[in-house]
Design a protein around this motif. Structure first.
Motif, mmCIF file in Angstrom:
data_model
loop_
_atom_site.group_PDB
_atom_site.id
_atom_site.type_symbol
_atom_site.label_atom_id
_atom_site.label_comp_id
_atom_site.label_asym_id
_atom_site.label_seq_id
_atom_site.Cartn_x
_atom_site.Cartn_y
_atom_site.Cartn_z
ATOM 1 N N LEU A 127 1.172 -1.456 0.026
ATOM 2 C CA LEU A 127 0.263 0.141 -0.280
ATOM 3 C C LEU A 127 0.818 1.396 -0.154
ATOM 4 C CD1 LEU A 127 -2.678 1.353 -0.440
ATOM 5 C CD2 LEU A 127 -2.541 1.381 2.562
ATOM 6 N N ARG B 247 2.212 6.579 -6.772
ATOM 7 C CA ARG B 247 1.358 7.691 -7.301
ATOM 8 C C ARG B 247 1.627 9.013 -7.368
ATOM 9 N NH1 ARG B 247 -2.416 3.035 -5.644
ATOM 10 N NH2 ARG B 247 -2.801 4.765 -3.958
ATOM 11 N N ALA B 248 1.651 9.031 -6.244
ATOM 12 C CA ALA B 248 2.247 10.422 -5.314
ATOM 13 C C ALA B 248 3.301 11.031 -6.732
ATOM 14 C CB ALA B 248 2.402 10.296 -3.977
ATOM 15 N N SER C 286 3.091 1.994 -3.449
ATOM 16 C CA SER C 286 1.995 2.047 -4.654
ATOM 17 C C SER C 286 1.758 3.509 -4.628
ATOM 18 C CB SER C 286 0.948 1.337 -4.652
ATOM 19 O OG SER C 286 -0.391 1.038 -3.573
ATOM 20 N N SER C 287 1.352 3.748 -2.829
ATOM 21 C CA SER C 287 0.824 5.683 -3.128
ATOM 22 C C SER C 287 1.431 5.818 -3.289
ATOM 23 C CB SER C 287 0.150 5.024 -1.048
ATOM 24 O OG SER C 287 -0.625 4.538 -1.130
#
Length: 81
Positions: A28, A35-36, A31-32
């Motif tokens: 988590l 994306r950020a 991947s977060s």
């Protein structure tokens, strides 16, 4: 010799299943953060448009600074710090 359409369909289905497994198995936080990073670097800007790219980067950076300042101000008003 042409490929059997059923074999191509099965291969496409297998590739899609492997992509789903890869996507679902990511952590988590990893991947977060990815994306950020894409978001703040302006990766979604049209290719070749440097003004749009830098405009997005500057705008998103200023919005991040604004959120941090507002969070600090809220904490100060609530006497958290």
């Amino acid at each position: 010799m042409p490929k059997d359409p059923r074999e191509t369909a099965r291969a496409d289905e297998a590739k899609a299943a492997l992509d789903r497994v890869k996507r679902d198995s990511e952590s988590l936080l990893g991947s977060s953060m990815g994306r950020a990073a894409d978001h703040f670097s302006g990766a979604d800007a049209p290719e070749g448009d440097k003004v749009e790219l830098w405009g997005r980067r500057i705008g998103r950076s200023l919005s991040l600074v604004g959120v941090v300042v507002l969070a600090w101000w809220l904490g100060y008003q609530l006497k958290i710090w």
